[in-house]
Design an enzyme around this catalytic site. Structure first.
Site, PDB file in Angstrom:
ATOM      1  CB  SER A 124      -0.928  -0.107   1.459  1.00  0.00           C
ATOM      2  OG  SER A 124      -1.348   1.158   1.545  1.00  0.00           O
ATOM      3  CE1 TYR A 149      -4.277  -2.869   5.410  1.00  0.00           C
ATOM      4  CE2 TYR A 149      -3.557  -0.825   4.801  1.00  0.00           C
ATOM      5  CZ  TYR A 149      -3.841  -1.907   4.594  1.00  0.00           C
ATOM      6  OH  TYR A 149      -3.944  -2.111   2.986  1.00  0.00           O
ATOM      7  CE  LYS A 153      -1.936  -4.615   3.243  1.00  0.00           C
ATOM      8  NZ  LYS A 153      -1.954  -6.040   2.568  1.00  0.00           N
TER       9      LYS A 153
HETATM   10  P1  NAD Z   1     -10.879  -7.318   0.800  1.00  0.00           P
HETATM   11  O1  NAD Z   1     -11.239  -7.500   2.013  1.00  0.00           O
HETATM   12  O2  NAD Z   1     -12.047  -7.276  -0.445  1.00  0.00           O
HETATM   13  O3  NAD Z   1     -10.116  -8.938   0.268  1.00  0.00           O
HETATM   14  C1  NAD Z   1      -9.495  -9.664   1.055  1.00  0.00           C
HETATM   15  C2  NAD Z   1      -9.741 -11.121   1.066  1.00  0.00           C
HETATM   16  O4  NAD Z   1      -8.809 -11.686   1.854  1.00  0.00           O
HETATM   17  C3  NAD Z   1     -11.416 -11.215   1.475  1.00  0.00           C
HETATM   18  O5  NAD Z   1     -11.759 -12.088   0.590  1.00  0.00           O
HETATM   19  C4  NAD Z   1     -11.013 -12.042   2.929  1.00  0.00           C
HETATM   20  O6  NAD Z   1     -12.131 -13.178   3.148  1.00  0.00           O
HETATM   21  C5  NAD Z   1      -9.747 -12.589   2.590  1.00  0.00           C
HETATM   22  N1  NAD Z   1      -8.986 -13.125   3.788  1.00  0.00           N
HETATM   23  C6  NAD Z   1      -8.633 -12.105   4.831  1.00  0.00           C
HETATM   24  N2  NAD Z   1      -7.906 -12.763   6.066  1.00  0.00           N
HETATM   25  C7  NAD Z   1      -7.658 -14.161   5.398  1.00  0.00           C
HETATM   26  C8  NAD Z   1      -7.062 -15.155   5.704  1.00  0.00           C
HETATM   27  N3  NAD Z   1      -6.388 -15.087   7.012  1.00  0.00           N
HETATM   28  N4  NAD Z   1      -6.979 -16.371   5.215  1.00  0.00           N
HETATM   29  C9  NAD Z   1      -7.681 -16.451   4.012  1.00  0.00           C
HETATM   30  N5  NAD Z   1      -8.372 -15.227   3.436  1.00  0.00           N
HETATM   31  C10 NAD Z   1      -8.349 -14.238   4.188  1.00  0.00           C
HETATM   32  O7  NAD Z   1      -9.927  -6.355   0.513  1.00  0.00           O
HETATM   33  P2  NAD Z   1      -9.391  -5.713  -1.095  1.00  0.00           P
HETATM   34  O8  NAD Z   1      -9.804  -4.254  -0.948  1.00  0.00           O
HETATM   35  O9  NAD Z   1      -9.630  -6.802  -2.054  1.00  0.00           O
HETATM   36  O10 NAD Z   1      -7.680  -5.646  -0.454  1.00  0.00           O
HETATM   37  C11 NAD Z   1      -7.128  -6.853  -1.030  1.00  0.00           C
HETATM   38  C12 NAD Z   1      -5.539  -6.624  -0.453  1.00  0.00           C
HETATM   39  O11 NAD Z   1      -5.002  -5.384  -0.962  1.00  0.00           O
HETATM   40  C13 NAD Z   1      -5.299  -6.392   1.008  1.00  0.00           C
HETATM   41  O12 NAD Z   1      -4.200  -7.002   1.376  1.00  0.00           O
HETATM   42  C14 NAD Z   1      -5.466  -4.964   1.207  1.00  0.00           C
HETATM   43  O13 NAD Z   1      -4.690  -4.788   2.472  1.00  0.00           O
HETATM   44  C15 NAD Z   1      -4.590  -4.624   0.100  1.00  0.00           C
HETATM   45  N6  NAD Z   1      -4.743  -3.232  -0.181  1.00  0.00           N
HETATM   46  C16 NAD Z   1      -6.104  -2.861  -0.428  1.00  0.00           C
HETATM   47  C17 NAD Z   1      -6.491  -1.430  -0.751  1.00  0.00           C
HETATM   48  C18 NAD Z   1      -7.719  -0.887  -0.937  1.00  0.00           C
HETATM   49  O14 NAD Z   1      -8.028   0.371  -0.826  1.00  0.00           O
HETATM   50  N7  NAD Z   1      -8.698  -1.657  -1.239  1.00  0.00           N
HETATM   51  C19 NAD Z   1      -5.015  -0.483  -0.784  1.00  0.00           C
HETATM   52  C20 NAD Z   1      -3.835  -0.862  -0.724  1.00  0.00           C
HETATM   53  C21 NAD Z   1      -3.856  -2.279  -0.307  1.00  0.00           C
HETATM   54  N1  UFG Z   2     -13.503  10.378   3.140  1.00  0.00           N
HETATM   55  C1  UFG Z   2     -14.128  11.104   3.287  1.00  0.00           C
HETATM   56  N2  UFG Z   2     -15.539  10.455   3.844  1.00  0.00           N
HETATM   57  C2  UFG Z   2     -15.842   9.294   4.127  1.00  0.00           C
HETATM   58  C3  UFG Z   2     -14.721   8.313   3.741  1.00  0.00           C
HETATM   59  C4  UFG Z   2     -13.646   9.071   3.299  1.00  0.00           C
HETATM   60  O1  UFG Z   2     -14.583  12.466   3.383  1.00  0.00           O
HETATM   61  O2  UFG Z   2     -16.856   8.704   4.403  1.00  0.00           O
HETATM   62  C5  UFG Z   2     -12.091  11.020   2.527  1.00  0.00           C
HETATM   63  C6  UFG Z   2     -10.858  10.582   3.405  1.00  0.00           C
HETATM   64  O3  UFG Z   2     -10.811  11.713   4.576  1.00  0.00           O
HETATM   65  C7  UFG Z   2      -9.813  10.908   2.317  1.00  0.00           C
HETATM   66  C8  UFG Z   2     -10.534  10.457   1.145  1.00  0.00           C
HETATM   67  O4  UFG Z   2     -11.987  10.450   1.349  1.00  0.00           O
HETATM   68  O5  UFG Z   2      -9.441  11.867   2.428  1.00  0.00           O
HETATM   69  C9  UFG Z   2     -10.178   8.742   0.984  1.00  0.00           C
HETATM   70  O6  UFG Z   2     -10.571   8.065   1.960  1.00  0.00           O
HETATM   71  P1  UFG Z   2     -10.418   6.288   1.815  1.00  0.00           P
HETATM   72  O7  UFG Z   2     -10.701   5.683   3.227  1.00  0.00           O
HETATM   73  O8  UFG Z   2     -11.207   6.121   0.764  1.00  0.00           O
HETATM   74  O9  UFG Z   2      -9.057   6.175   1.425  1.00  0.00           O
HETATM   75  P2  UFG Z   2      -7.524   6.467   2.027  1.00  0.00           P
HETATM   76  O10 UFG Z   2      -6.669   7.264   1.219  1.00  0.00           O
HETATM   77  O11 UFG Z   2      -7.648   7.061   3.794  1.00  0.00           O
HETATM   78  O12 UFG Z   2      -7.026   5.053   2.301  1.00  0.00           O
HETATM   79  C10 UFG Z   2      -6.763   4.302   1.263  1.00  0.00           C
HETATM   80  C11 UFG Z   2      -6.888   2.648   1.660  1.00  0.00           C
HETATM   81  C12 UFG Z   2      -5.726   2.261   2.726  1.00  0.00           C
HETATM   82  C13 UFG Z   2      -4.284   2.619   2.498  1.00  0.00           C
HETATM   83  C14 UFG Z   2      -4.421   4.183   2.130  1.00  0.00           C
HETATM   84  C15 UFG Z   2      -2.992   4.567   1.576  1.00  0.00           C
HETATM   85  O13 UFG Z   2      -8.037   2.384   2.241  1.00  0.00           O
HETATM   86  O14 UFG Z   2      -5.651   0.792   2.565  1.00  0.00           O
HETATM   87  O15 UFG Z   2      -5.336   4.360   0.996  1.00  0.00           O
HETATM   88  O16 UFG Z   2      -2.579   3.838   0.405  1.00  0.00           O
HETATM   89  F1  UFG Z   2      -3.602   2.423   3.312  1.00  0.00           F
END
Ligand code: NAD
Ligand code: UFG
Length: 336
Positions: A124, A149, A153
């Site tokens: 991330s 979190y 990472k």
């Molecule tokens: P998500 O929660 O939709 O997907 C994660 C999946 O992993 C889920 O299906 C969950 O059931 C499964 N899981 C969790 N723990 C597990 C375990 N111990 N064993 C087996 N399965 C397990 O999340 P996502 O948004 O698809 O994110 C995927 C990855 O990307 C995560 O590692 C997350 O931290 C990373 N990531 C996401 C974002 C974002 O904004 N969505 C940003 C940066 C990084």
């Molecule tokens: N925000 C609002 N209202 C809401 C939700 C979010 O104003 O109800 C704002 C937040 O303050 C932020 C922006 O929208 O300014 C984006 O927020 P998100 O929660 O969608 O995303 P973040 O940038 O906070 O976090 C994301 C991922 C994390 C990751 C991070 C940095 O969710 O997993 O980017 O990569 F760690």
């Protein structure tokens, strides 16, 4: 390739499974379904006309994971499984270190025991920490993370780097995502957060569909053009394609780190405005105090992924909004 995808029933995982299948790879998904849905995989099968092997299994369960590697001749792993709610991680840090860090070490041990040494990891942008200047570049050091979190990472990145130093059979790609949004253009798979969404895009679309009254915009006085936070939002399908490219280029041992973002920032107010323009649905909002730990603005320098992987984000903000709305309006309650 025969690719094992951990967390493949989740948001980014399911879109990546679709791209892997379309590209001709075979896929085995391991997911404990704590935040994913088997329905997503059945729909991926519908989209691609190909089948996915699914093993309901927790990656921390050594025995079951060992059985999965024993039953399938795996060539490489893409590792999405983990917990991702930033706020929750502050309240239950051990759950985050156990799942995200310990889960990864168990997975790497199972891979090594099975002779599999190619790994693509979901990292991330949060690992750049609070001090980093924008745009973020891969050669900047990891910085101070503000929550368990983000720390989990950064810890996993360090562990994987140490592993590659210790054993030159490993080839690892660390993909640092910025803010993935959007959904598959079919509207069949998308983001289905449990409970109140933490992230901006699913919150906006749930307000639009009538599941929530209004959006709270966290902070109006940041040092940005309109006072709201700026992020680098990218389409989840572009992100999924990034995984495919990273995997297909992963041949020589070592660690390869890439930012996956568009390279430009968009404010919260611009997000709301664009959503409304594209969908013609109003999103009532009010300003609320800033959220703890939010940085004012960050976006990616994604030139390294362009140069080395031939990857760049191709889908624009309007397409992200259109596809989000297509998914949300076809599936008002998500997969349930
Ligand atoms: P998500 O929660 O939709 O997907 C994660 C999946 O992993 C889920 O299906 C969950 O059931 C499964 N899981 C969790 N723990 C597990 C375990 N111990 N064993 C087996 N399965 C397990 O999340 P996502 O948004 O698809 O994110 C995927 C990855 O990307 C995560 O590692 C997350 O931290 C990373 N990531 C996401 C974002 C974002 O904004 N969505 C940003 C940066 C990084
Ligand atoms: N925000 C609002 N209202 C809401 C939700 C979010 O104003 O109800 C704002 C937040 O303050 C932020 C922006 O929208 O300014 C984006 O927020 P998100 O929660 O969608 O995303 P973040 O940038 O906070 O976090 C994301 C991922 C994390 C990751 C991070 C940095 O969710 O997993 O980017 O990569 F760690």
């Amino acid at each position: 390739m025969n690719v094992l995808v951990t967390g493949g029933a989740g948001y980014i995982g399911s879109h990546s499974v679709a791209e892997l299948l379309e590209a001709g790879h075979d896929v085995v998904v391991v997911d404990n379904l704590c935040n994913g849905s088997e329905q997503a995989l059945r729909r991926v099968e519908g989209i691609t006309g190909k089948s996915v092997s699914f093993e309901e299994c927790d990656i921390r369960d050594r025995e079951s994971l060992g059985r999965v590697f024993g039953n399938h001749d795996i060539d490489a792993v893409i590792h999405f499984a983990g917990l991702k709610a930033v706020g929750e991680s502050v309240n239950v840090p051990l759950a985050y270190y156990d799942n995200n860090v310990h889960g990864t070490t168990v997975l790497c041990e199972a891979m090594a025991a099975a002779g599999v040494f190619k790994l693509v990891f979901s990292s991330s942008a949060t690992v750049y920490g609070v001090e980093a200047p924008v745009p973020y570049q891969e050669d900047m050091p990891r910085g101070t993370t503000l929550n368990p979190y983000g720390t989990s990472k950064a810890m996993v990145e360090t562990i994987l780097e140490d592993l590659c130093k210790a054993d030159d059979r490993w080839a690892v790609s660390l993909l640092r995502y910025f803010n993935p949004i959007g959904a598959h253009p079919s509207g069949l798979i998308g983001e289905d957060p449990q409970g109140i969404p933490n992230n901006l895009m699913p919150f906006i679309s749930q307000v639009a569909i009538g599941r929530r009254d209004g959006l709270s915009i966290f902070g109006s006085d940041y040092p940005t053009e309109d006072g709201t936070c700026v992020r680098d939002y990218l389409h989840v399908v572009d992100l999924a394609v990034g995984h495919l490219k990273a995997l297909e280029r992963l041949s020589d041992p070592g660690v390869y780190t890439y930012n996956l973002g568009t390279g430009s920032g968009v404010s919260v107010l611009e997000m709301v405005k664009t959503f409304t323009e594209v969908t013609e649905v109003d999103v009532p909002y009010r300003f609320a105090p800033p959220r703890d730990g939010d940085l004012p603005a960050f976006w990616a320098d994604s030139s390294k992924a362009q140069e080395e992987l031939g990857w760049c984000a191709e889908k624009g903000l309007e397409e992200m909004m259109r596809d989000t709305w297509c998914w949300q309006s076809k599936n008002p309650e998500g997969y349930s």
